[in-house]
Write a protein that holds these residues in place. Sequence first.
Motif, PDB file in Angstrom:
ATOM      1  N   VAL A  76       0.883  -1.178   0.000  1.00 42.69           N
ATOM      2  CA  VAL A  76       0.000   0.000   0.000  1.00 42.69           C
ATOM      3  C   VAL A  76       0.914   1.218   0.000  1.00 42.69           C
ATOM      4  N   ILE A  77       0.658   2.147  -0.943  1.00 39.35           N
ATOM      5  CA  ILE A  77       1.489   3.347  -1.071  1.00 39.35           C
ATOM      6  C   ILE A  77       0.617   4.592  -0.943  1.00 39.35           C
ATOM      7  N   GLY A  78       1.228   5.719  -0.618  1.00 44.95           N
ATOM      8  CA  GLY A  78       0.458   6.963  -0.583  1.00 44.95           C
ATOM      9  C   GLY A  78       1.067   8.012   0.318  1.00 44.95           C
ATOM     10  N   GLY A  79       0.612   9.235   0.129  1.00 44.89           N
ATOM     11  CA  GLY A  79       1.073  10.361   0.942  1.00 44.89           C
ATOM     12  C   GLY A  79      -0.096  11.121   1.512  1.00 44.89           C
ATOM     13  N   LYS A 117       1.826  -6.857   2.576  1.00 42.92           N
ATOM     14  CA  LYS A 117       3.131  -7.317   3.071  1.00 42.92           C
ATOM     15  C   LYS A 117       4.004  -6.116   3.442  1.00 42.92           C
ATOM     16  N   TYR A 118       3.846  -5.022   2.660  1.00 49.82           N
ATOM     17  CA  TYR A 118       4.667  -3.824   2.864  1.00 49.82           C
ATOM     18  C   TYR A 118       3.799  -2.584   2.698  1.00 49.82           C
ATOM     19  N   PHE A 119       4.274  -1.466   3.246  1.00 46.60           N
ATOM     20  CA  PHE A 119       3.631  -0.190   2.932  1.00 46.60           C
ATOM     21  C   PHE A 119       4.702   0.888   2.811  1.00 46.60           C
ATOM     22  N   VAL A 120       4.377   1.917   2.033  1.00 47.30           N
ATOM     23  CA  VAL A 120       5.257   3.074   1.888  1.00 47.30           C
ATOM     24  C   VAL A 120       4.404   4.316   2.064  1.00 47.30           C
ATOM     25  N   MET A 121       4.716   5.119   3.074  1.00 47.18           N
ATOM     26  CA  MET A 121       4.005   6.370   3.297  1.00 47.18           C
ATOM     27  C   MET A 121       4.994   7.520   3.116  1.00 47.18           C
ATOM     28  N   GLU A 122       4.670   8.407   2.171  1.00 48.86           N
ATOM     29  CA  GLU A 122       5.533   9.551   1.848  1.00 48.86           C
ATOM     30  C   GLU A 122       4.923  10.815   2.428  1.00 48.86           C
TER      31      GLU A 122
END
Length: 336
Positions: A76-79, A117-122
């Motif tokens: 899951v990605i997002g800012g 499994k992973y996430f990236v928050m910018e």
Amino acid sequence: MNSKLTYIDLFSGAGGMSLGFDKEGFNNIFSIDIEPSFCETYKANFPTHNLVQKDITKLTDQEIKSLTNQMDIDVVIGGPPCQGFSIAGNIGRRFIEDPRNQLFREFARVVEIVKPKYFVMENVARLFTHNKGETKMEIIELFKKLNYSVDCKVINTANFGIPQVRNRVLFIGNRISDNIIFPDKKVEKYTSVKDAIDRLPKLKSGEKSKIANHIAMKHSEQMLEKMSYVSDGGNRNEIPETLRPKSGDVRKYIRYKSTEPAVCVTGDMRKIFHYSQNRALTVRELASIQTFPIDFVFKGSTISQQQQVGNSVPPVLAMEIALTIKKMMKDDKQIS
């Protein structure tokens, strides 16, 4: 082990993050954004993606489950926009509890439901030091409670060949192991503004070109006269005193320095002029500084287009982030 990599893009905007993850072989499950013109741009450039145009706070848990259809989601990605900042910090109120940071909590809610499994928050770099570092730790602790190993780091886009100094904090979470990887610096020599936009047709104030979004803003004669005195990388001090503005925004009446990366691109860049042409940069030039390809078309009003570009994660940075997720997946034996 997964052969088809999957991602969800929250607060997707124009699609800078989506573009980077697509280019690295990830498949979009769904994206969500609330702004109509941002969504119009996203749909035009990602016609096969499942875009939900909706306020994320109105997206129910059941809708999230239906959209993912019980699939294993890799990332899951997002800012999420975080408004709850103050110079003194949120005295007496934790960052996570501040109602202005509801959208951050929505990011965490989707992660809790989907269990990627992973996430990236910018987010903005200020989040890293906000409230003497307590805010950063609050965020890390929240995701740890959701069974993720988490770390965060401030990165500068110029270190990846992006012609712009843009510092951002990345929070990366891993549910499979303790292994967290961040994108590594790629270049020794920075890419300059001139490297990025000099190939585009020259334009005068108010002039149009055949290239999408490459339309020059029309400036007043008074503004043009003042700017004619300002050299490449110069500022208002070069304007004769009789003409020089005595007050107003100090960011006004300056030019980009052609040999250096741009200052951070934001939603309103009309105050800074081209290094050699007497006008502000076009949306296409700003998009090039943000590393959007020339065939990526922005929709809506010019002001909205500038906001879309300014709010975006540069696609080249998104590719680097996607690559680090793939490295983590390989280390964790999630992909061969």
